[in-house]
Design a protein around this motif. Structure first.
Motif, mmCIF file in Angstrom:
data_model
loop_
_atom_site.group_PDB
_atom_site.id
_atom_site.type_symbol
_atom_site.label_atom_id
_atom_site.label_comp_id
_atom_site.label_asym_id
_atom_site.label_seq_id
_atom_site.Cartn_x
_atom_site.Cartn_y
_atom_site.Cartn_z
ATOM 1 N N ASN A 89 26.138 74.964 -15.542
ATOM 2 C CA ASN A 89 26.541 75.754 -16.453
ATOM 3 C C ASN A 89 27.614 76.826 -16.007
ATOM 4 O O ASN A 89 28.524 77.261 -16.860
ATOM 5 N N LEU A 90 27.216 77.306 -14.761
ATOM 6 C CA LEU A 90 28.084 78.193 -14.395
ATOM 7 C C LEU A 90 29.734 77.686 -14.087
ATOM 8 O O LEU A 90 30.552 78.333 -14.300
ATOM 9 N N ALA B 138 24.912 60.849 -8.535
ATOM 10 C CA ALA B 138 24.584 59.518 -7.994
ATOM 11 C C ALA B 138 23.122 59.256 -8.278
ATOM 12 O O ALA B 138 22.563 58.682 -7.366
ATOM 13 N N ARG B 139 22.447 60.010 -9.292
ATOM 14 C CA ARG B 139 20.935 59.843 -9.633
ATOM 15 C C ARG B 139 21.084 59.231 -11.004
ATOM 16 O O ARG B 139 21.406 59.594 -12.007
ATOM 17 N N PRO B 140 20.313 58.007 -10.962
ATOM 18 C CA PRO B 140 20.236 57.383 -12.474
ATOM 19 C C PRO B 140 19.449 58.370 -13.656
ATOM 20 O O PRO B 140 18.576 59.080 -13.146
ATOM 21 N N PRO B 141 19.872 58.488 -14.724
ATOM 22 C CA PRO B 141 19.434 59.325 -15.670
ATOM 23 C C PRO B 141 17.994 58.865 -15.760
ATOM 24 O O PRO B 141 17.387 59.804 -16.363
ATOM 25 N N THR B 142 17.633 57.785 -15.713
ATOM 26 C CA THR B 142 16.257 57.445 -15.889
ATOM 27 C C THR B 142 15.259 58.057 -15.087
ATOM 28 O O THR B 142 13.894 57.952 -15.216
ATOM 29 N N MET B 143 15.522 58.422 -14.007
ATOM 30 C CA MET B 143 14.760 59.006 -12.821
ATOM 31 C C MET B 143 14.226 60.208 -13.067
ATOM 32 O O MET B 143 12.915 60.170 -13.453
ATOM 33 N N THR B 144 14.970 60.963 -13.188
ATOM 34 C CA THR B 144 14.350 62.475 -13.453
ATOM 35 C C THR B 144 15.461 63.318 -14.213
ATOM 36 O O THR B 144 16.648 62.861 -13.756
ATOM 37 N N GLU C 183 26.018 66.267 -21.246
ATOM 38 C CA GLU C 183 26.329 67.073 -19.726
ATOM 39 C C GLU C 183 25.062 66.683 -18.760
ATOM 40 O O GLU C 183 25.514 66.776 -17.714
ATOM 41 N N ALA C 184 23.938 66.551 -19.327
ATOM 42 C CA ALA C 184 22.730 66.216 -18.381
ATOM 43 C C ALA C 184 23.186 65.107 -17.768
ATOM 44 O O ALA C 184 23.047 64.684 -16.517
ATOM 45 N N HIS C 185 23.579 64.009 -18.509
ATOM 46 C CA HIS C 185 24.067 62.681 -17.840
ATOM 47 C C HIS C 185 25.012 62.842 -16.791
ATOM 48 O O HIS C 185 25.029 62.097 -16.027
ATOM 49 N N LYS C 186 26.171 63.590 -17.346
ATOM 50 C CA LYS C 186 27.137 63.572 -16.317
ATOM 51 C C LYS C 186 26.693 64.405 -14.779
ATOM 52 O O LYS C 186 27.205 63.736 -13.880
ATOM 53 N N LEU C 187 25.735 65.047 -15.015
ATOM 54 C CA LEU C 187 25.173 65.817 -13.801
ATOM 55 C C LEU C 187 24.437 64.703 -13.067
ATOM 56 O O LEU C 187 24.621 64.662 -11.793
ATOM 57 N N PRO D 87 17.737 66.633 -14.774
ATOM 58 C CA PRO D 87 18.183 67.730 -13.770
ATOM 59 C C PRO D 87 17.026 69.091 -13.651
ATOM 60 O O PRO D 87 16.618 69.369 -14.792
ATOM 61 N N THR D 88 17.150 69.685 -12.482
ATOM 62 C CA THR D 88 16.142 70.950 -12.667
ATOM 63 C C THR D 88 16.846 71.975 -13.248
ATOM 64 O O THR D 88 18.078 71.818 -13.636
#
Length: 160
Positions: free
Chosen positions: A73-74, A56-62, A47-51, A64-65
């Motif tokens: 989640n909502l 359009a933010r590479p998962p290696t950058m940061t 789910e975090a990777h999907k977000l 999600p807040t």
């Protein structure tokens, strides 16, 4: 609308499209549909990777807040209870959501009158169902109530 093959517009790294082109909206809609279908069908994508991918933010950058995760989640909870293409919750679906997801916050879950009144009050467009905007209003009103209690308890703890 012209049918467009997935391989013509869905690229692994980016969508190459002239936003000024007449067919841009249709191509983008198709690409987004295919991309979301890919994300939904891939068990390896968290789910975090999907977000991250959808933003359009590479998962290696940061990562999600907390706020981004809460928003996701909502949306996930709302659409978990939606059936079909309508993207609204019937009274029964909303009751199921409240009973399951908010069972520790909502008092008198079995009080049908108060539930029906809540549904009528939140049904801004009068269609008898709850759309996402109405759902978010419901969650916001709950959060305001919870915040009042939180602030009171925090004040009491500070006095000790």
């Amino acid at each position: 609308m012209v049918a467009i093959a997935m391989e013509d517009c869905l690229k692994p790294d980016r969508l190459e499209l002239d936003p000024q082109a007449a067919e841009a909206k249709g191509i983008f809609s198709h690409w987004l549909y295919c991309f979301e279908a890919y994300l939904s069908s891939s068990p390896a994508v968290t789910e975090a990777h999907k977000l991250c991918l959808l933003n359009a933010r590479p998962p290696t950058m940061t990562a999600p807040t907390k706020t981004e995760v809460a928003m996701q989640n909502l949306m996930d909870v709302f659409y978990q209870y939606v059936e079909g293409d309508k993207c609204t919750l019937t009274r029964a679906q909303m009751k199921s959501l409240v009973d399951t997801e908010l069972n520790q916050l909502i008092k008198n879950k079995n009080n049908i009158e108060s539930f029906d009144k809540m549904m009528r009050d939140l049904d801004f467009d009068g269609d008898g169902e709850m759309n996402f905007e109405e759902f978010v209003s419901f969650i916001a009103s709950l959060m305001f109530s919870c915040n009042e209690i939180y602030v009171q308890k925090r004040g009491q703890q500070a006095k000790k």
